[in-house]
Design an enzyme around this catalytic site. Structure first.
Site, mmCIF file in Angstrom:
data_model
loop_
_atom_site.group_PDB
_atom_site.id
_atom_site.type_symbol
_atom_site.label_atom_id
_atom_site.label_comp_id
_atom_site.label_asym_id
_atom_site.label_seq_id
_atom_site.Cartn_x
_atom_site.Cartn_y
_atom_site.Cartn_z
ATOM 1 N N GLU A 285 -4.489 -35.915 -9.871
ATOM 2 C CA GLU A 285 -4.665 -37.315 -10.229
ATOM 3 C C GLU A 285 -3.388 -37.904 -10.824
ATOM 4 O O GLU A 285 -3.008 -39.038 -10.521
ATOM 5 C CB GLU A 285 -5.815 -37.464 -11.228
ATOM 6 N N SER B 277 -1.425 3.167 14.838
ATOM 7 C CA SER B 277 -2.010 1.821 14.813
ATOM 8 C C SER B 277 -0.965 0.713 14.870
ATOM 9 O O SER B 277 -1.324 -0.456 14.956
ATOM 10 C CB SER B 277 -2.841 1.647 13.532
ATOM 11 N N ARG C 242 5.637 -11.226 2.637
ATOM 12 C CA ARG C 242 6.904 -11.557 3.276
ATOM 13 C C ARG C 242 6.641 -12.706 4.245
ATOM 14 O O ARG C 242 5.979 -12.542 5.260
ATOM 15 C CB ARG C 242 7.470 -10.324 3.998
ATOM 16 N N SER D 129 -9.511 7.110 -7.038
ATOM 17 C CA SER D 129 -10.331 7.738 -8.073
ATOM 18 C C SER D 129 -9.712 9.025 -8.607
ATOM 19 O O SER D 129 -9.829 9.343 -9.781
ATOM 20 C CB SER D 129 -11.740 8.018 -7.536
ATOM 21 N N GLU E 10 -7.531 -4.971 2.289
ATOM 22 C CA GLU E 10 -6.785 -4.707 3.518
ATOM 23 C C GLU E 10 -7.001 -3.313 4.103
ATOM 24 O O GLU E 10 -6.766 -3.103 5.280
ATOM 25 C CB GLU E 10 -5.296 -4.929 3.269
ATOM 26 N N PRO F 280 -11.108 1.352 6.247
ATOM 27 C CA PRO F 280 -12.491 1.085 6.632
ATOM 28 C C PRO F 280 -13.516 1.576 5.614
ATOM 29 O O PRO F 280 -14.571 0.974 5.455
ATOM 30 C CB PRO F 280 -12.627 1.821 7.962
ATOM 31 N N THR F 281 -13.216 2.667 4.918
ATOM 32 C CA THR F 281 -14.150 3.185 3.912
ATOM 33 C C THR F 281 -14.294 2.216 2.751
ATOM 34 O O THR F 281 -15.403 1.909 2.299
ATOM 35 C CB THR F 281 -13.666 4.554 3.390
ATOM 36 N N LEU F 282 -13.168 1.701 2.281
ATOM 37 C CA LEU F 282 -13.188 0.752 1.177
ATOM 38 C C LEU F 282 -13.887 -0.542 1.578
ATOM 39 O O LEU F 282 -14.695 -1.086 0.828
ATOM 40 C CB LEU F 282 -11.750 0.463 0.728
#
Length: 407
Positions: free
Chosen positions: A55, A170, A209, A234, A299, A302-304
């Protein structure tokens, strides 16, 4: 609500989006000022924490033309004096005759601006394009209403859902354009979270980046502080040579309260309750909320991601699909608490956009995600601390093939 109200509020929402990544832990806000004849006299948005509010920026541009005019604001003008004065007072001083608001402020410290304006004779209309404005401010609103950060899970995969080949490779499934867009997504977040499996398998940097491959003409988010890197570990296994400890950005390593923390991790470690299978996710979010983290980007791996999804803690899914097939290899998502089709996690498409040769999908849970406030967690007085929380475990992390990420 007139067509003009919709037009000008939509512009204010677009202005607000320019502040993403720069205003946390404050909201993004946009404002458009019309003069008494209905012509645009000023525009503004909240660009960075501690800077002038939307504003104020718009009123400065409008000058005397604001007197007797109309202000369109995506969030109720604040009635709070902090680093800056109350925006309700600035609008009154400028002589604005009407204020159109998209979303009422849920923060009790700042709310009440609309009532102040009405008491002084200003016409205030609320709820114009509220859903669109809430979507643009979803992270901050979740932080205030639910007492935890807004959680986005990002993945990249082939169209058959594979995030890595059978041998674990990957890089790269998606295009440079998609990877550049991921860095923009990181820049709009306060923290990037990865599991120890990803750190051990891929040694990512998890930094922002924004130089290479960005779409021409699209302004990059401007951050007031570096994005926090968070490793869910952990067992305190993060190696001393891991790139997430390179000092390029701050790093937090979430370890179980009973883990033996090596000396190289001690400056970064925070102890959280151990629950069956791993670390309490709600305690992790409480710790991050206490550190003024408003938005989190999950990111890897897959487990997380499966653990966050299973606990109802994912607010948004952003997927990058490459026009490619693998047929075998790691899946983009690990176990997510679904044993039968009736337990499926239903999503709704919010956006489908080509990014280079790939497809960017933005989805949100069809059913509301868990909005139960997490237990409050103050900023740790020492690097290694303990935070209470209700069980929401991260399963034991694997060091096997992980979902691809932008390192």
């Amino acid at each position: 609500m007139t067509s003009g109200d919709i037009l000008h509020m939509r512009r204010a929402i677009a202005l607000a989006a320019r502040g993403l990544g720069g205003t946390s832990p404050n909201p993004v806000v946009g404002c458009v000022i019309l003069d008494p004849s209905g012509e645009v006299a000023g525009e503004g948005f909240h660009a960075y924490t501690g800077g002038p509010h939307a504003e104020v920026v718009a009123l400065r541009e409008a000058g005397e033309r604001a007197r007797g005019g109309t202000a369109y604001v995506t969030l109720e003008p604040c009635n709070h004096t902090g680093r800056t004065g109350p925006c309700s007072g600035a609008l009154l001083e400028a002589g604005v005759a009407r204020v159109v608001v998209a979303v009422s402020d849920p923060n009790p410290k700042a709310a009440g601006g609309a009532a102040v304006l009405r008491r002084q004779g200003v016409v205030v209309d609320e709820g114009v394009l509220a859903a669109e404005a809430e979507e643009g401010n979803a992270a901050w609103l979740t932080s205030v209403r639910a007492g935890r950060p807004y959680v986005t899970w990002k993945f990249a995969a082939t169209v058959d859902g594979r995030s890595a080949a059978e041998d674990g490779t990957s890089q790269w499934i998606t295009s440079p354009e998609a990877r550049a867009d991921v860095h923009r997504l990181r820049a709009e977040s306060d923290a990037v979270v990865a599991g120890i499996g990803t750190v051990l398998a891929d040694d990512p940097r998890l930094t922002v980046r924004l130089t290479a491959g960005l779409t021409a003409g699209v302004p990059a988010p401007s951050r007031a502080a570096p994005v926090l890197r968070v490793v869910v570990d952990s067992g305190a296994r993060t190696p001393a040579a891991a790139r997430v400890l390179d000092g390029e950005a701050p790093t937090l390593v979430a370890v179980a309260e009973d883990a033996a923390v090596p000396a190289h991790l001690s400056p970064h470690a925070v102890r959280l309750p151990r629950v069956p299978g791993g670390i309490d996710l709600r305690a992790l979010l409480a710790e991050l909320h206490g550190r003024q983290v408003v938005s989190v980007l999950i990111e890897g791996g897959p487990t997380l991601a499966g653990a966050f999804l299973r606990e109802g803690l994912v607010d948004r899914v952003v997927g990058y699909l490459a026009p490619a097939l693998l047929g075998a290899g790691a899946a983009a998502l690990g176990p997510a608490g679904v044993s039968t089709i009736t337990e499926i996690h239903r999503l709704e498409f919010a956006e489908v956009t080509p990014v280079g040769p790939d497809l960017k999908l933005v989805l949100r849970p069809k059913s509301p995600v868990s909005s139960n406030p997490v237990p409050p967690s103050p900023v740790s007085s020492s690097p290694v601390s303990s935070t209470p929380g209700s069980p929401a475990p991260v399963p034991s992390e694997s060091s096997g093939p992980q979902s691809p990420k932008e390192s």
